[in-house]
Design an enzyme around this catalytic site. Structure first.
Site: not given
Length: 173
Positions: A10, A34, A126
């Protein structure tokens, strides 16, 4: 000597000088990395800090404080959207150049803000659907090219999943 490193984890938990946010051009938060960065840093703080920046053009990058993150800085960069409707056959070279520009601009911001450690997500891979192998090659080559001039001593490619981590590890081997 500068170090390139790959980790899976993370990005919002990394204690580095700067993390890179794969942002949208409006800098208003979104999904994926984001959204995670906005939540972890404090959405209200980030929206207040990004409002006067006037957005971020694709290929550019802008800096804000890290607020509630362990990172001092967040470098927000807007990557290119891959043209999946046309099978990626539209302006591939231009998309490659825009992605290179994202990494280059972040390394320039690193120099401007005296950043010694920086962590990058896999920008544009992504929801923007940039092919992960192609994106990783661009990321590694561009960061490597700008390491010395930036003053960065440790550049981390922080991968969210095992597949992305494997791509980066293979390219750095």
């Amino acid at each position: 000597m500068a170090e390139l490193e790959v980790i899976r984890g993370d990005i919002t938990k990394l204690a580095v000088d700067a993390i890179v946010n794969a942002a949208n051009t409006k800098l208003k938060g979104g999904g994926g990395v984001d959204g995670a960065i906005h939540r972890a840093a404090g959405k209200a703080h980030l929206l207040a800090a990004t409002a006067p920046l006037g957005g971020c053009a694709t290929g550019d990058a802008k800096a804000t404080p890290g607020f509630n993150l362990p990172a001092t800085w967040i470098f927000h960069t807007a990557g290119p959207v891959w043209s999946v409707k046309r099978g990626g056959k539209t302006a591939e070279d231009a998309k490659d150049a825009l992605l290179r520009s994202c990494y280059r601009r972040c390394m320039e911001l690193a120099r401007e803000h005296n950043v010694r450690s920086i962590a990058f997500p896999a920008i544009s891979t992504g929801v923007y659907r940039f092919p992960p192998n192609r994106a990783a090659g661009i990321a590694i080559a561009t960061v490597r090219e700008h390491l010395q001039a930036s003053g960065v001593e440790r550049a981390i490619f922080c991968c969210y999943n095992e597949a992305t981590e494997a791509i980066y590890r293979a390219l750095l081997a």
